[in-house]
Motif scaffolding. Structure first.
Motif, PDB file in Angstrom:
ATOM      1  N   LEU A 280       0.818  -1.217   0.000  1.00 50.70           N
ATOM      2  CA  LEU A 280       0.000   0.000   0.000  1.00 50.70           C
ATOM      3  C   LEU A 280       0.851   1.267   0.000  1.00 50.70           C
ATOM      4  CD1 LEU A 280      -2.819  -0.959   2.564  1.00 50.70           C
ATOM      5  CD2 LEU A 280      -2.731  -1.398   0.129  1.00 50.70           C
ATOM      6  N   GLY A 281       2.167   1.130  -0.215  1.00 52.29           N
ATOM      7  CA  GLY A 281       3.051   2.292  -0.158  1.00 52.29           C
ATOM      8  C   GLY A 281       2.779   3.331  -1.225  1.00 52.29           C
ATOM      9  N   ALA A 282       2.253   2.903  -2.366  1.00 52.97           N
ATOM     10  CA  ALA A 282       1.991   3.834  -3.468  1.00 52.97           C
ATOM     11  C   ALA A 282       0.527   4.259  -3.537  1.00 52.97           C
ATOM     12  CB  ALA A 282       2.400   3.194  -4.797  1.00 52.97           C
ATOM     13  N   VAL A 283      -0.285   3.790  -2.596  1.00 53.22           N
ATOM     14  CA  VAL A 283      -1.709   4.142  -2.605  1.00 53.22           C
ATOM     15  C   VAL A 283      -1.870   5.565  -2.069  1.00 53.22           C
ATOM     16  CG1 VAL A 283      -3.989   3.555  -1.690  1.00 53.22           C
ATOM     17  CG2 VAL A 283      -2.376   1.743  -2.282  1.00 53.22           C
ATOM     18  N   PRO A 284      -2.601   6.422  -2.769  1.00 57.51           N
ATOM     19  CA  PRO A 284      -2.728   7.816  -2.315  1.00 57.51           C
ATOM     20  C   PRO A 284      -3.473   7.944  -0.998  1.00 57.51           C
ATOM     21  CG  PRO A 284      -4.247   7.368  -4.132  1.00 57.51           C
ATOM     22  CD  PRO A 284      -3.352   6.172  -4.015  1.00 57.51           C
ATOM     23  N   ILE A 285      -3.046   8.928  -0.183  1.00 57.71           N
ATOM     24  CA  ILE A 285      -3.721   9.273   1.068  1.00 57.71           C
ATOM     25  C   ILE A 285      -4.406  10.623   0.873  1.00 57.71           C
ATOM     26  CG2 ILE A 285      -3.373   9.953   3.475  1.00 57.71           C
ATOM     27  CD1 ILE A 285      -1.224   7.918   3.744  1.00 57.71           C
ATOM     28  N   LEU A 286      -5.643  10.711   1.275  1.00 57.05           N
ATOM     29  CA  LEU A 286      -6.446  11.906   1.025  1.00 57.05           C
ATOM     30  C   LEU A 286      -5.759  13.177   1.512  1.00 57.05           C
ATOM     31  CD1 LEU A 286      -9.121  13.154   0.065  1.00 57.05           C
ATOM     32  CD2 LEU A 286     -10.047  12.699   2.338  1.00 57.05           C
ATOM     33  N   GLY A 287      -5.143  13.126   2.696  1.00 60.39           N
ATOM     34  CA  GLY A 287      -4.579  14.332   3.282  1.00 60.39           C
ATOM     35  C   GLY A 287      -3.329  14.843   2.612  1.00 60.39           C
ATOM     36  N   SER A 288      -2.727  14.046   1.715  1.00 63.15           N
ATOM     37  CA  SER A 288      -1.459  14.489   1.127  1.00 63.15           C
ATOM     38  C   SER A 288      -1.355  14.261  -0.374  1.00 63.15           C
ATOM     39  CB  SER A 288      -0.284  13.770   1.819  1.00 63.15           C
ATOM     40  OG  SER A 288      -0.416  12.360   1.705  1.00 63.15           O
ATOM     41  N   CYS A 289      -2.440  13.861  -1.023  1.00 65.61           N
ATOM     42  CA  CYS A 289      -2.366  13.643  -2.467  1.00 65.61           C
ATOM     43  C   CYS A 289      -2.952  14.838  -3.219  1.00 65.61           C
ATOM     44  CB  CYS A 289      -3.082  12.350  -2.864  1.00 65.61           C
ATOM     45  SG  CYS A 289      -4.870  12.357  -2.631  1.00 65.61           S
ATOM     46  N   ASP A 290      -2.654  14.904  -4.490  1.00 65.94           N
ATOM     47  CA  ASP A 290      -3.093  16.002  -5.350  1.00 65.94           C
ATOM     48  C   ASP A 290      -4.216  15.535  -6.271  1.00 65.94           C
ATOM     49  OD1 ASP A 290      -1.091  17.789  -4.392  1.00 65.94           O
ATOM     50  OD2 ASP A 290       0.380  16.790  -5.674  1.00 65.94           O
ATOM     51  N   PRO A 291      -4.934  16.498  -6.894  1.00 64.44           N
ATOM     52  CA  PRO A 291      -5.899  16.119  -7.929  1.00 64.44           C
ATOM     53  C   PRO A 291      -5.176  15.407  -9.079  1.00 64.44           C
ATOM     54  CG  PRO A 291      -6.229  18.394  -7.223  1.00 64.44           C
ATOM     55  CD  PRO A 291      -4.941  17.928  -6.619  1.00 64.44           C
ATOM     56  N   PRO A 292      -5.804  14.494  -9.775  1.00 63.80           N
ATOM     57  CA  PRO A 292      -7.228  14.141  -9.672  1.00 63.80           C
ATOM     58  C   PRO A 292      -7.549  13.119  -8.571  1.00 63.80           C
ATOM     59  CG  PRO A 292      -6.225  12.905 -11.451  1.00 63.80           C
ATOM     60  CD  PRO A 292      -5.148  13.825 -10.928  1.00 63.80           C
ATOM     61  N   ASP A 293      -6.509  12.480  -7.978  1.00 67.54           N
ATOM     62  CA  ASP A 293      -6.785  11.476  -6.940  1.00 67.54           C
ATOM     63  C   ASP A 293      -7.520  12.094  -5.753  1.00 67.54           C
ATOM     64  OD1 ASP A 293      -5.711   9.268  -8.246  1.00 67.54           O
ATOM     65  OD2 ASP A 293      -3.692   9.642  -7.488  1.00 67.54           O
ATOM     66  N   HIS A 294      -7.047  13.273  -5.311  1.00 68.88           N
ATOM     67  CA  HIS A 294      -7.670  13.915  -4.155  1.00 68.88           C
ATOM     68  C   HIS A 294      -9.141  14.212  -4.428  1.00 68.88           C
ATOM     69  CE1 HIS A 294      -8.770  17.196  -1.401  1.00 68.88           C
ATOM     70  NE2 HIS A 294      -7.910  16.653  -0.575  1.00 68.88           N
ATOM     71  N   THR A 295      -9.435  14.741  -5.599  1.00 69.69           N
ATOM     72  CA  THR A 295     -10.816  15.086  -5.955  1.00 69.69           C
ATOM     73  C   THR A 295     -11.705  13.848  -5.970  1.00 69.69           C
ATOM     74  OG1 THR A 295      -9.959  16.897  -7.323  1.00 69.69           O
ATOM     75  CG2 THR A 295     -12.251  16.214  -7.689  1.00 69.69           C
ATOM     76  N   ARG A 296     -11.190  12.769  -6.542  1.00 69.30           N
ATOM     77  CA  ARG A 296     -11.967  11.532  -6.650  1.00 69.30           C
ATOM     78  C   ARG A 296     -12.216  10.908  -5.281  1.00 69.30           C
ATOM     79  NH1 ARG A 296      -9.913   6.562  -6.780  1.00 69.30           N
ATOM     80  NH2 ARG A 296      -7.823   7.377  -7.195  1.00 69.30           N
ATOM     81  N   ILE A 297     -11.196  10.816  -4.445  1.00 69.76           N
ATOM     82  CA  ILE A 297     -11.343  10.190  -3.130  1.00 69.76           C
ATOM     83  C   ILE A 297     -12.222  11.052  -2.232  1.00 69.76           C
ATOM     84  CG2 ILE A 297     -10.108   9.430  -1.069  1.00 69.76           C
ATOM     85  CD1 ILE A 297      -7.712   8.810  -2.880  1.00 69.76           C
ATOM     86  N   ARG A 298     -12.000  12.363  -2.266  1.00 72.82           N
ATOM     87  CA  ARG A 298     -12.803  13.262  -1.426  1.00 72.82           C
ATOM     88  C   ARG A 298     -14.278  13.192  -1.806  1.00 72.82           C
ATOM     89  NH1 ARG A 298     -11.686  17.894   1.696  1.00 72.82           N
ATOM     90  NH2 ARG A 298     -13.486  19.269   1.901  1.00 72.82           N
ATOM     91  N   ALA A 299     -14.565  13.112  -3.106  1.00 72.77           N
ATOM     92  CA  ALA A 299     -15.961  13.044  -3.545  1.00 72.77           C
ATOM     93  C   ALA A 299     -16.636  11.787  -3.011  1.00 72.77           C
ATOM     94  CB  ALA A 299     -16.025  13.066  -5.069  1.00 72.77           C
ATOM     95  N   ALA A 300     -15.891  10.683  -2.948  1.00 72.29           N
ATOM     96  CA  ALA A 300     -16.468   9.426  -2.477  1.00 72.29           C
ATOM     97  C   ALA A 300     -16.753   9.460  -0.983  1.00 72.29           C
ATOM     98  CB  ALA A 300     -15.543   8.265  -2.824  1.00 72.29           C
ATOM     99  N   VAL A 301     -15.822  10.003  -0.202  1.00 74.00           N
ATOM    100  CA  VAL A 301     -15.973   9.959   1.257  1.00 74.00           C
ATOM    101  C   VAL A 301     -16.870  11.079   1.783  1.00 74.00           C
ATOM    102  CG1 VAL A 301     -14.005  11.429   1.868  1.00 74.00           C
ATOM    103  CG2 VAL A 301     -14.669   9.558   3.392  1.00 74.00           C
TER     104      VAL A 301
END
Length: 227
Positions: free
Chosen positions: A7-28
């Motif tokens: 899981l070392g390369a899996v993005p974390i909401l508090g420290s990742c950038d868009p588009p991952d941040h946008t996608r994860i934040r929208a889900a949670v």
């Protein structure tokens, strides 16, 4: 390196950038609406009453381990949807994963422990019936392929480890501030409707998070400083 850990390369909401941040934040975000919080309010108050009743009377105690930390941990895990009897088990999954992820060069034993914890966590999410709260929302996102199962695992870990720290510190800061200012405590007791304003003021006056590190991906210059 961190990317080599499970899981070392899996993005974390508090420290990742868009588009991952946008996608994860929208889900949670669907699980953190004001209505959801209000519906859970009585359970959070119940946790506070139980922990408060356990505090020693007429003698000093350490407010963080005795009240603030368990209050934050139990409340957030319950809101996420972890069954009370599974609290220690879920927290146990998190530590090996974060140890391997946060270590610059994790040992083979740390990598193995993290991989085993990841598999246990995945099995818990997939096979434990009647998930509620945030977990139910996130597993729906997995079913709809908006999130991966590993992203859900890291999101839960992030909320229950990094996420509960500021809540615990904020609770402790407020209790210490009110103990040091009995007139303010008396005012709140006389008018409980002011509690939300008191919480906002303590967060402003003595923030539980003073600094968050950020790292650039490429060399960058900002206002004459090179990063």
């Amino acid at each position: 390196m961190r990317a080599e850990a499970p899981l070392g390369a899996v993005p974390i909401l508090g420290s990742c950038d868009p588009p991952d941040h946008t996608r994860i934040r929208a889900a949670v975000s669907a699980a953190f609406t004001p209505r959801c919080i209000r519906e859970f309010e009585s359970e959070i108050e119940g946790v506070a009453h139980v922990l408060g009743a356990r505090l020693p009377a007429n003698r000093p105690f350490d407010v963080v381990p005795a009240l603030a930390e368990p209050y934050a941990v139990i409340s957030i895990l319950a809101f996420i949807g972890v069954h009370p009897e599974h609290l220690d088990r879920v927290r146990g999954f998190s530590h090996p994963i974060m140890t391997a992820r946060s270590t610059t060069h994790p040992t083979p034993a740390q990598v193995s422990a993290a991989a085993h914890a990841r598999d246990q966590f995945a099995s818990y999410l997939l096979h434990t019936p009647n998930h509620g709260g945030v977990i139910a929302v996130l597993m729906e996102a997995v079913a709809e392929e908006r999130l991966s199962l590993d992203e859900v695992i890291m999101l839960i870990i992030h909320i229950t480890t990094a996420g509960n720290g500021p809540s615990a510190y904020a609770t402790a800061n407020m209790l210490m501030a009110l103990a040091a200012h009995p007139d303010a405590l008396a005012a709140i007791k006389n008018d409980p409707e002011t509690v939300p304003f008191a919480v906002d003021e303590v967060l402003r006056w003595d923030s539980p998070v003073q600094l968050i590190n950020r790292f650039v991906r490429v060399p960058h210059e900002f206002e004459g400083k090179k990063f």
